[in-house]
Design an enzyme around this catalytic site. Sequence first.
Site, PDB file in Angstrom:
ATOM      1  N   ASP A  10     -13.017  12.728  -1.847  1.00 25.63           N
ATOM      2  CA  ASP A  10     -12.601  11.383  -2.319  1.00 25.63           C
ATOM      3  C   ASP A  10     -11.022  11.723  -2.545  1.00 25.63           C
ATOM      4  OD1 ASP A  10     -11.861   9.290  -3.924  1.00 25.63           O
ATOM      5  OD2 ASP A  10     -13.307   9.232  -5.185  1.00 25.63           O
ATOM      6  N   ILE A  11     -10.128  11.034  -2.170  1.00 23.76           N
ATOM      7  CA  ILE A  11      -8.733  11.026  -1.801  1.00 23.76           C
ATOM      8  C   ILE A  11      -8.234  10.773  -3.342  1.00 23.76           C
ATOM      9  CG2 ILE A  11      -8.084   8.883  -1.113  1.00 23.76           C
ATOM     10  CD1 ILE A  11      -5.720  10.332   0.604  1.00 23.76           C
ATOM     11  N   ASN A  24      -2.667  -2.438   3.144  1.00 23.36           N
ATOM     12  CA  ASN A  24      -2.331  -3.637   3.978  1.00 23.36           C
ATOM     13  C   ASN A  24      -0.982  -4.103   3.684  1.00 23.36           C
ATOM     14  OD1 ASN A  24      -2.164  -5.694   1.848  1.00 23.36           O
ATOM     15  ND2 ASN A  24      -4.264  -5.317   1.510  1.00 23.36           N
ATOM     16  N   GLY A  32     -11.723  -0.520   1.387  1.00 26.12           N
ATOM     17  CA  GLY A  32     -11.672   0.833   1.729  1.00 26.12           C
ATOM     18  C   GLY A  32     -10.890   1.703   0.766  1.00 26.12           C
ATOM     19  N   VAL A  33     -10.223   2.791   1.588  1.00 23.17           N
ATOM     20  CA  VAL A  33      -9.260   3.351   0.750  1.00 23.17           C
ATOM     21  C   VAL A  33      -8.319   2.700  -0.146  1.00 23.17           C
ATOM     22  CG1 VAL A  33      -7.158   5.068   0.837  1.00 23.17           C
ATOM     23  CG2 VAL A  33      -9.279   5.281   2.444  1.00 23.17           C
ATOM     24  N   ASP A  34      -7.698   1.507   0.335  1.00 25.43           N
ATOM     25  CA  ASP A  34      -6.802   0.834  -0.566  1.00 25.43           C
ATOM     26  C   ASP A  34      -7.358   0.231  -1.960  1.00 25.43           C
ATOM     27  OD1 ASP A  34      -4.378  -0.631  -0.998  1.00 25.43           O
ATOM     28  OD2 ASP A  34      -4.688  -2.351   0.417  1.00 25.43           O
ATOM     29  N   SER A 117      -5.688   3.762   9.450  1.00 19.12           N
ATOM     30  CA  SER A 117      -6.246   2.696  10.467  1.00 19.12           C
ATOM     31  C   SER A 117      -7.643   2.791  11.055  1.00 19.12           C
ATOM     32  CB  SER A 117      -5.117   2.449  11.461  1.00 19.12           C
ATOM     33  OG  SER A 117      -3.937   1.723  11.006  1.00 19.12           O
ATOM     34  N   THR A 118      -8.116   3.768  10.598  1.00 17.74           N
ATOM     35  CA  THR A 118      -9.692   3.779  11.260  1.00 17.74           C
ATOM     36  C   THR A 118     -10.931   2.915  10.554  1.00 17.74           C
ATOM     37  OG1 THR A 118     -10.371   5.811   9.760  1.00 17.74           O
ATOM     38  CG2 THR A 118      -9.041   6.063  11.887  1.00 17.74           C
ATOM     39  N   GLY A 119     -10.578   2.366   9.573  1.00 19.09           N
ATOM     40  CA  GLY A 119     -11.690   1.462   9.028  1.00 19.09           C
ATOM     41  C   GLY A 119     -11.403   0.169   9.450  1.00 19.09           C
TER      42      GLY A 119
END
Length: 170
Positions: A10-11, A24, A32-34, A117-119
């Site tokens: 987990d970042i 975004n 997601g991560v954001d 960008s992968t999500g």
Amino acid sequence: MTDLTVHLGDITRFPADAIVNAANPSLLGGGGVDGAIHRAAGPQLLAACRSLGGARVGEAKSTAAFGIATARMIIHTVGPVYREHEPHRAAELLADCYRHSLDLAEGMTSIAFPAISTGAYGYPAQAAAGVAVGAIRQWMTAHPSTSLRTITLVAHSAADERVLRDALAR
């Protein structure tokens, strides 16, 4: 000498001076991560991001880490939506995310990246991993006296970890 490594986890809990947010363009939170970073950092992050005025694709901006105790700084970068660009242009924009984030982390000793960008943005994981590793290695070569000692690619799943490790091995 700077080490480039891969970590599964987990970042928002990863110990690094700077963590990167796959944001975004508004920088005001999302999924997601954001979303995870905004939730972990708390409402002060939203207020700080409002003052930044958003960001363009490939750009990076920074804030304090607020409620994320394992980091000092959050670097927000906006990756490309894969289907909106020709593959070559998408790769250039994605590489810019990594390069500009590394530039902002200068002065720190460690930085951790998610898979940008992968999500929801649809960038194929294997191609994105290759761009990430290539851009980071290129940046490291161009900045031999960087303060950064550790650059970590943080994978959210075992499948992503394998893809990143494969890219690192190439």
